[in-house]
Write a protein that holds these residues in place. Sequence first.
Motif, short mmCIF file in Angstrom:
data_model
loop_
_atom_site.label_atom_id
_atom_site.label_comp_id
_atom_site.label_asym_id
_atom_site.label_seq_id
_atom_site.Cartn_x
_atom_site.Cartn_y
_atom_site.Cartn_z
N MET A 1 0.74 -1.21 -0.05
CA MET A 1 -0.10 -0.04 -0.08
C MET A 1 0.86 1.19 0.06
N GLY A 2 0.39 2.26 0.81
CA GLY A 2 1.47 3.49 1.22
C GLY A 2 1.14 4.38 0.07
N LYS A 54 -14.85 -10.26 -7.19
CA LYS A 54 -15.67 -9.00 -7.77
C LYS A 54 -16.40 -8.53 -6.45
N ASN A 55 -15.68 -7.52 -6.02
CA ASN A 55 -16.32 -6.73 -4.93
C ASN A 55 -15.69 -5.12 -5.01
N LEU A 56 -16.13 -4.43 -4.17
CA LEU A 56 -15.61 -2.99 -4.21
C LEU A 56 -14.22 -3.00 -4.12
N TRP A 57 -13.59 -3.82 -3.32
CA TRP A 57 -12.03 -3.81 -2.91
C TRP A 57 -11.16 -4.09 -3.99
N ARG A 58 -11.65 -4.38 -5.15
CA ARG A 58 -10.71 -4.62 -6.27
C ARG A 58 -10.08 -3.13 -6.88
N TYR A 59 -10.74 -2.24 -6.44
CA TYR A 59 -10.01 -1.01 -6.67
C TYR A 59 -8.99 -0.20 -5.62
N GLU A 61 -6.21 0.26 -4.28
CA GLU A 61 -5.27 1.13 -4.48
C GLU A 61 -5.57 2.53 -4.57
N LEU A 62 -6.81 2.85 -4.97
CA LEU A 62 -7.38 4.07 -4.86
C LEU A 62 -8.48 4.12 -3.68
N LEU A 63 -8.23 3.42 -2.69
CA LEU A 63 -9.01 3.56 -1.39
C LEU A 63 -8.25 3.89 -0.18
N PRO A 64 -8.80 4.62 0.74
CA PRO A 64 -7.78 5.00 1.93
C PRO A 64 -7.55 3.97 3.03
N ILE A 65 -7.13 2.96 2.71
CA ILE A 65 -6.79 1.98 3.83
C ILE A 65 -5.23 1.46 3.76
N ASP A 66 -4.92 1.27 4.75
CA ASP A 66 -3.31 0.90 4.77
C ASP A 66 -3.06 -0.37 4.74
N GLY A 67 -4.12 -1.54 5.25
CA GLY A 67 -3.83 -2.80 5.49
C GLY A 67 -4.67 -3.53 4.21
N GLU A 68 -5.03 -4.73 4.81
CA GLU A 68 -6.02 -5.36 3.89
C GLU A 68 -7.64 -5.19 4.25
N PRO A 69 -8.46 -5.32 3.14
CA PRO A 69 -9.86 -5.14 3.64
C PRO A 69 -10.28 -5.86 4.57
N GLN A 70 -11.17 -5.37 5.40
CA GLN A 70 -11.94 -6.05 6.70
C GLN A 70 -13.05 -6.10 6.66
N VAL A 71 -13.81 -5.15 6.06
CA VAL A 71 -15.19 -5.15 6.14
C VAL A 71 -15.68 -5.08 4.60
N GLY A 72 -17.05 -5.76 4.49
CA GLY A 72 -17.62 -5.53 3.17
C GLY A 72 -16.98 -6.37 1.88
N LEU A 73 -16.40 -7.50 2.36
CA LEU A 73 -15.87 -8.37 1.43
C LEU A 73 -16.64 -8.81 0.37
N ASP A 74 -18.13 -8.78 0.57
CA ASP A 74 -18.75 -8.91 -0.60
C ASP A 74 -19.93 -7.93 -1.06
N SER A 75 -19.17 -6.67 -0.75
CA SER A 75 -20.00 -5.71 -0.99
C SER A 75 -19.75 -4.92 -2.44
N LEU A 118 -15.90 1.28 8.13
CA LEU A 118 -15.45 0.36 9.06
C LEU A 118 -14.22 -0.31 9.28
N THR A 119 -13.48 -0.40 8.04
CA THR A 119 -12.40 -1.18 7.71
C THR A 119 -11.20 -0.05 8.35
N LYS A 120 -11.71 1.44 7.96
CA LYS A 120 -10.82 2.29 8.73
C LYS A 120 -10.89 2.36 10.14
N ALA A 121 -12.26 2.23 10.55
CA ALA A 121 -12.35 2.42 12.07
C ALA A 121 -11.77 1.11 12.73
N LYS A 122 -11.38 0.07 12.22
CA LYS A 122 -10.58 -1.25 12.72
C LYS A 122 -9.08 -0.69 12.59
N GLU A 123 -8.56 -0.16 11.36
CA GLU A 123 -7.31 0.50 11.34
C GLU A 123 -7.00 1.38 12.51
#
Lengths: 413, 92
Positions: A1-2, A54-59, A61-75, A118-123
């Motif tokens: 990431m980064g 096929k979920n929203l985490w396929r993009y 690199e352009l989302l504001p998280i540091d680690g792995e996706p943690q919430v909404g893995l089927d969204s 919520l992924t960010k809230a976890k981070e």
Amino acid sequence: MGHIKGLKCRECGREYAIEPIYVCEFCFGPLEVAYDYKSIAGDISRKKIEKRDKNLWRYRELLPIDGEPQVGLDSGFTPLIRADNLARVLGVDELYLKDDTVVHPTLSFKDRVVAIALTKAKEFGFDTVACASTGNLAHSVSAHGAKAGFKRFIFIPSTLEASKIVASLVYEPNLIAVDGNYDDVNRLCSEIANKYKWAFVNINIRPFYAEGSKTLGFEVIEQLGWKAPDNVVVPCASGSLLTKVWKSFKEFRDVGIIKDLSTKVFAAQATGCSPIAAAIKQGRDVIRPVKPDTIAKSLAIGNPADGFYAAQVVRDTGGYAEDVSDPEIIDAIKLLARTEGVFAETAGGVTLASTIKLIQSGRIKRDESTVICITGNGLKTQEALQGHTSSPHHIKPSLASFEEVLENIKKGE
Amino acid sequence: MAVKVRIPTPLQRLTQGREEVEGVPGTVMELITSLDSAFPGIAERISENGKVRRFVNIYVNEEDIRFLNAEETAVKDGDEVSIVPAIAGGGR
């Protein structure tokens, strides 16, 4: 990431570290996530995206998280439907529905933003998440938060109808019914957010939360075969979704995923709450707050936080705005269901009815490609259609009784 | 009697913790300039180039000045002026 540089004030440009903050200390402007697009450009490609689930985490690199996706893995990754039946009725060549009536798990686009929040809230290490909401957002925070193991506080106006409350309560959050209207609830929540170390998704987590809306735009471009549409019509409440859809298109261009971008962005509102559309139509900069009065309750924000920016996007891209009456909203919901088999909530009726006006006035050209964003499911706002649908045919349990009715139906065709 | 000005929490550091201060009558912009001589630094927080910042709302007797005469709105002795940062938020 980064790939994240920090937070930056949209107004005065002051920079801040990544923290659960949302307002510039200096000028009170909203903070926005700033990315290092050069490094993203070297790290993202169509091929890489296509290989992912096929979920929203396929993009991501352009989302504001540091680690792995943690919430909404089927969204996310909802259908983009080529709406030829509807296009025929409206007399246009190329029409698509971005169908967010089926986002997992609570059937509105809010599942996208809450997945990121919520992924960010976890981070950030929060154990409690919260929101002020009258509907879709409450449902999504309740559901996503249950799965992710958060304590949840949902604040609603106490006058809310029972049917809307059940769809949150089933997930067993702490539901706080405030004696006041939605604006009172929002004000109270800002005070609570200052005092308690909770993740309020649409307050102190808002810079991250709002970024989730971009995934709708990324998907549209990918699903159109890696190109942007000529027109996109977006419903406006706070105006955030519209600005983020446009941001997603620009980002895909800036990191080299697409080359050309000349999309016009159009705003859709209900006449009973149209502060953004009014400013656009009158060519004004200032958003004049209104007291909402419309059946499109999910869009009923009288003093839209991102209204100025939404109007700016519409102007800059050569788009326009329309607003529509309650009867027009209902007609559009029925038209969409009848032609495309999609049951939209009232906001979807607003978007389609506005699109129809934009086509009729020539603002949307008949030979151009147009994407209509349908952002929530009609099963949630069925009361809006009470008395506006056809009635069942009542019969006795006999073939004769059925055939009598069948005759009448055939005559009516 | 003077103009009563209510100061929001984030700006009270500049007013030595006072929630309410007094200002001189005139236009809203003149009021801001006079506040700045009493409490240096406050003007640039709420205005820029003679305009009130976009995410700062100013109310004269409970009415948003954008719907009065904006920065030129007149304030007189006894009027109450509130400075309220717009809170980003919302989304139902």
